[in-house]
Write a protein that holds these residues in place. Sequence first.
Motif, PDB file in Angstrom:
ATOM      1  N   LEU A 279      -2.925 -21.081   0.404  1.00  0.00           N
ATOM      2  CA  LEU A 279      -3.693 -19.943  -0.091  1.00  0.00           C
ATOM      3  C   LEU A 279      -3.032 -19.226  -1.261  1.00  0.00           C
ATOM      4  O   LEU A 279      -3.700 -18.512  -2.005  1.00  0.00           O
ATOM      5  N   HIS A 280      -1.725 -19.382  -1.375  1.00  0.00           N
ATOM      6  CA  HIS A 280      -0.964 -18.629  -2.370  1.00  0.00           C
ATOM      7  C   HIS A 280      -0.238 -19.580  -3.316  1.00  0.00           C
ATOM      8  O   HIS A 280       0.168 -20.677  -2.925  1.00  0.00           O
ATOM      9  N   GLU A 281      -0.051 -19.096  -4.537  1.00  0.00           N
ATOM     10  CA  GLU A 281       0.755 -19.811  -5.514  1.00  0.00           C
ATOM     11  C   GLU A 281       1.918 -18.886  -5.876  1.00  0.00           C
ATOM     12  O   GLU A 281       1.710 -17.812  -6.435  1.00  0.00           O
ATOM     13  N   ALA A 282       3.120 -19.310  -5.511  1.00  0.00           N
ATOM     14  CA  ALA A 282       4.303 -18.476  -5.733  1.00  0.00           C
ATOM     15  C   ALA A 282       4.720 -18.538  -7.195  1.00  0.00           C
ATOM     16  O   ALA A 282       4.955 -19.620  -7.735  1.00  0.00           O
ATOM     17  N   MET A 283       4.821 -17.374  -7.822  1.00  0.00           N
ATOM     18  CA  MET A 283       5.253 -17.285  -9.213  1.00  0.00           C
ATOM     19  C   MET A 283       6.727 -16.899  -9.297  1.00  0.00           C
ATOM     20  O   MET A 283       7.387 -17.172 -10.292  1.00  0.00           O
ATOM     21  N   GLU A 284       7.213 -16.270  -8.227  1.00  0.00           N
ATOM     22  CA  GLU A 284       8.610 -15.846  -8.182  1.00  0.00           C
ATOM     23  C   GLU A 284       9.040 -15.822  -6.724  1.00  0.00           C
ATOM     24  O   GLU A 284       8.265 -15.467  -5.838  1.00  0.00           O
ATOM     25  N   HIS A 285      10.298 -16.222  -6.484  1.00  0.00           N
ATOM     26  CA  HIS A 285      10.805 -16.265  -5.112  1.00  0.00           C
ATOM     27  C   HIS A 285      12.190 -15.622  -5.088  1.00  0.00           C
ATOM     28  O   HIS A 285      13.050 -15.973  -5.873  1.00  0.00           O
ATOM     29  N   THR A 286      12.384 -14.662  -4.185  1.00  0.00           N
ATOM     30  CA  THR A 286      13.687 -14.017  -4.036  1.00  0.00           C
ATOM     31  C   THR A 286      14.111 -14.086  -2.581  1.00  0.00           C
ATOM     32  O   THR A 286      13.277 -14.119  -1.680  1.00  0.00           O
ATOM     33  N   GLY A 287      15.427 -14.093  -2.356  1.00  0.00           N
ATOM     34  CA  GLY A 287      15.954 -14.120  -0.996  1.00  0.00           C
ATOM     35  C   GLY A 287      16.222 -15.530  -0.514  1.00  0.00           C
ATOM     36  O   GLY A 287      15.840 -16.519  -1.129  1.00  0.00           O
ATOM     37  N   GLU A 288      16.922 -15.602   0.632  1.00  0.00           N
ATOM     38  CA  GLU A 288      17.355 -16.893   1.152  1.00  0.00           C
ATOM     39  C   GLU A 288      16.880 -17.163   2.579  1.00  0.00           C
ATOM     40  O   GLU A 288      17.203 -18.176   3.150  1.00  0.00           O
ATOM     41  N   GLY A 289      16.134 -16.275   3.195  1.00  0.00           N
ATOM     42  CA  GLY A 289      15.717 -16.447   4.583  1.00  0.00           C
ATOM     43  C   GLY A 289      14.598 -17.467   4.751  1.00  0.00           C
ATOM     44  O   GLY A 289      14.013 -17.963   3.789  1.00  0.00           O
ATOM     45  N   ALA A 290      14.310 -17.769   6.015  1.00  0.00           N
ATOM     46  CA  ALA A 290      13.263 -18.741   6.330  1.00  0.00           C
ATOM     47  C   ALA A 290      11.884 -18.079   6.424  1.00  0.00           C
ATOM     48  O   ALA A 290      10.862 -18.730   6.240  1.00  0.00           O
TER      49      ALA A 290
END
Length: 161
Positions: free
Chosen positions: A121-132
């Motif tokens: 449903l989503h398209e990630a443009m930016e990703h931050t953090g290291e969790g699951a």
Amino acid sequence: MNKEESSSKNSQPPSSEEQNELDSDVENQDYEKLNDDYLRLAAEFENYKKRIVKDQENITLQTISMFALNFLPIIDSFEQAIEQDGDNKNIQTLYSQLIKTFEAIEIVEVPGVGSDFDPNLHEAMEHTGEGANEKISEVLRKGFIFRDKLIRPALVKVSSE
């Protein structure tokens, strides 16, 4: 009995009773074949009717999806106008009417901020953090769904916890 006698017995025409029996068997076989053909044709026609109804539903869904997809830039423009001039009641009224119209025909927004990230449903443009556990932190462009069919994915920023 010699060969001539046995061949003459076999070559004798059947009696009228035997002939009636043979005719009856042939008629029964013809009837069974015609009945089987009829039942197959009737079943084939029912399947055809169901397939036509399903095809018409698919065409309707595709048409509405295409129509909505062409309207989504207008929704984006309304949202930008509201961000720039949030006090304009005319823009807000038109925007809310458009959203209500979409909802009336079962077009809904893809879940946004705070919901779990779903790559379907989503398209990630930016990703931050290291969790699951991936959550949506910001929606850059809204996505929309029509009857469980994605029309446009939401462009989002994702943060992992």
